[in-house]
Scaffold this motif. Structure first.
Motif, PDB file in Angstrom:
ATOM      1  N   UNK A 196      42.396  42.216  53.062  1.00  0.00           N
ATOM      2  CA  UNK A 196      41.051  42.266  53.636  1.00  0.00           C
ATOM      3  C   UNK A 196      40.173  41.098  53.176  1.00  0.00           C
ATOM      4  N   UNK A 197      39.367  40.602  54.103  1.00  0.00           N
ATOM      5  CA  UNK A 197      38.500  39.455  53.806  1.00  0.00           C
ATOM      6  C   UNK A 197      37.031  39.894  53.866  1.00  0.00           C
ATOM      7  N   UNK A 198      36.260  39.481  52.823  1.00  0.00           N
ATOM      8  CA  UNK A 198      34.846  39.849  52.743  1.00  0.00           C
ATOM      9  C   UNK A 198      34.004  38.651  52.321  1.00  0.00           C
ATOM     10  N   UNK A 199      32.702  38.803  52.561  1.00  0.00           N
ATOM     11  CA  UNK A 199      31.730  37.768  52.208  1.00  0.00           C
ATOM     12  C   UNK A 199      31.029  38.214  50.915  1.00  0.00           C
ATOM     13  N   UNK A 200      31.545  37.752  49.779  1.00  0.00           N
ATOM     14  CA  UNK A 200      30.972  38.143  48.484  1.00  0.00           C
ATOM     15  C   UNK A 200      29.788  37.245  48.169  1.00  0.00           C
ATOM     16  N   UNK A 255      47.008  42.971  57.382  1.00  0.00           N
ATOM     17  CA  UNK A 255      45.898  42.681  58.301  1.00  0.00           C
ATOM     18  C   UNK A 255      46.116  41.293  58.882  1.00  0.00           C
ATOM     19  N   UNK A 256      45.473  41.047  60.022  1.00  0.00           N
ATOM     20  CA  UNK A 256      45.561  39.730  60.632  1.00  0.00           C
ATOM     21  C   UNK A 256      44.556  38.791  59.949  1.00  0.00           C
ATOM     22  N   UNK A 257      44.859  38.471  58.683  1.00  0.00           N
ATOM     23  CA  UNK A 257      43.982  37.585  57.904  1.00  0.00           C
ATOM     24  C   UNK A 257      44.854  36.520  57.240  1.00  0.00           C
ATOM     25  N   UNK A 258      44.260  35.655  56.483  1.00  0.00           N
ATOM     26  CA  UNK A 258      44.968  34.500  55.894  1.00  0.00           C
ATOM     27  C   UNK A 258      46.237  34.907  55.126  1.00  0.00           C
ATOM     28  N   UNK A 316      39.823  36.574  50.744  1.00  0.00           N
ATOM     29  CA  UNK A 316      40.749  37.712  50.801  1.00  0.00           C
ATOM     30  C   UNK A 316      40.867  38.336  49.408  1.00  0.00           C
ATOM     31  N   UNK A 317      41.458  39.533  49.373  1.00  0.00           N
ATOM     32  CA  UNK A 317      41.667  40.217  48.085  1.00  0.00           C
ATOM     33  C   UNK A 317      42.525  39.340  47.170  1.00  0.00           C
TER      34      UNK A 317
END
Ligand code: NAD
Ligand code: WQD
Length: 338
Positions: free
Chosen positions: A231-235, A224-227, A270-271
């Motif tokens: 996947x990046x989420x707001x926990x 994914x286009x993340x860091x 991120x995961x």
């Protein structure tokens, strides 16, 4: 002494409902649970009773049965409702769309109808970040255009719109809370997340790997286009989320704001970042395997939290390390759940 206000918690035996129950008790309310235990276990009631050291007002029943809801309002003088009860699995909603839509929508309609009859006009509604669908602009604010990408998300958007419809005809005061990713447990570790359905979320799966019940974590996608490609989420810590409900209730007791509010921390992880944080607090190595992306997953989502601060004077207090520690404590003290 002033009588405590009765708050009806539909789905109060579930993960978020049971934790909110304790926040309400701490804040001087008298929560009443209605639940059919479709996705929760009865042991949660024993645990709650053990923590608060008294019997709970519990109605066991399905809120899709109108008579059961009316009886609950007849029996108790309900001052307000927090409406958690819903089916929540995104995956299952795709294969059982009408089952999901009817449970989630008819349940809400029955509650609103009973509120109208019994002249109770305050409701806090559990919505979800999934109403934002797949957005590129981050963070998502409450004004972000809503778009459903599965029947579960559709049911939440329809319910949000139903509340809007009734605000004039039933003089309804509502607050829609759009939760991001709740994790962790109550500080006692006597209650936590233990649904009847299979655990598909990230944090409980990491916990199972840490305790040795699963050999490895499946990481769904690393390009994914993340860091770092995951996947990046707001926990958000479950007790911060629970406190957000108390803030929401207090707000609609004072004034009719009738709006939607994000409950998140405003930070995305991120995961891989979560795996590292979990390894730090548990001292365990989290083995993982890279796997294909999970269908329907968004690459990244985190909340704009300005409105929660402004309207509710609420913000989250616990950081990601505390969230992982809390999840680990629940896993260690309840290796087989309830
Ligand atoms: P949960 O499944 O643990 O709790 C829901 C409870 O509602 C369960 O105890 C279930 O038995 C009950 N229930 C469902 N249908 C019912 C019915 N017809 N009659 C009576 N009881 C019924 O789920 P949760 O994680 O506590 O979620 C609570 C609410 O928050 C749901 O509306 C969910 O859609 C929403 N939400 C959850 C998350 C999350 O990640 N957990 C995120 C965003 C929104
Ligand atoms: C988080 C990240 C996964 C499990 C879901 C619902 C949503 C809301 C909360 C109710 C993603 C990755 C996960 C695993 C992984 N519920 N992951 N391995 O997807 O944000 O939201 O629960 O409203 O509607 O869709 O949360 O915890 O499932 O996943 O790699 O075993 O972890 O791909 O990037 P999600 P999650």
């Amino acid at each position: 002494m002033k009588a405590k206000k009765n708050v009806l918690l539909t789905g109060g035996a579930g993960y978020i409902g049971s934790h909110t129950f304790l926040s309400l008790i701490e804040n001087g309310y008298n929560p009443i649970i209605i639940d059919n235990f479709h996705n929760s276990k009865k042991e949660v009631i024993n645990r709650l009773e053990h923590i608060i050291k008294c019997k709970i007002n519990l109605i066991e029943g399905d809120i899709c049965e109108r008579e059961i809801v009316l009886k609950a309002f007849e029996k108790f003088d309900i001052s307000s409702v927090i409406h958690f009860a819903a089916f929540k699995s995104v995956e299952e909603s795709v294969t059982k769309a009408s089952y999901y839509l009817s449970n989630n929508i008819i349940g809400l309609l029955n509650i609103i109808e009973a509120m109208r009859i019994f002249k109770c006009n305050k409701i806090v509604f559990s919505s979800s970040a999934c109403v934002y669908g797949d957005k590129e602009e981050m963070p998502v604010s409450e004004d972000t255009h809503r778009k459903f990408v599965n029947p579960y998300g559709q049911s939440k958007i329809i319910c949000e719109d139903i509340l809007e419809t009734y605000k004039n005809s039933a003089d309804l005061r509502y607050l829609i809370l759009r939760y991001f990713n709740p994790i962790g447990c109550h500080e006692s570790a006597m209650i936590g997340e233990d649904p009847k359905s299979e655990l598909s979320n990230l944090m409980p799966n990491i916990a199972q790997v840490a305790i040795g019940k699963k050999p490895y974590l499946e990481v769904f996608g690393n390009d994914y286009n993340t860091i770092d490609g995951t996947g990046v989420r707001d926990y958000i810590h479950i007790m911060d989320l629970a406190d957000g409900h108390v803030a929401a209730l207090k707000k609609i007791e004072i004034e009719g704001v009738n709006t939607s509010i994000n409950l998140g921390t405003g930070k995305g992880y991120s995961v891989f970042e979560i795996i590292r944080a979990y390894e730090k607090v548990s001292g365990k190595k989290i083995e993982y395997k890279l796997c294909p992306k999970r269908s329907g997953d968004v690459p990244i989502i985190f909340a704009d939290i300005k409105k929660a601060k402004k309207v509710l004077n609420w913000n989250s207090k616990r950081d990601i390390i505390e969230m992982c520690r809390s999840s680990w404590q629940w896993q260690l003290e309840n290796p087989d759940g309830y």
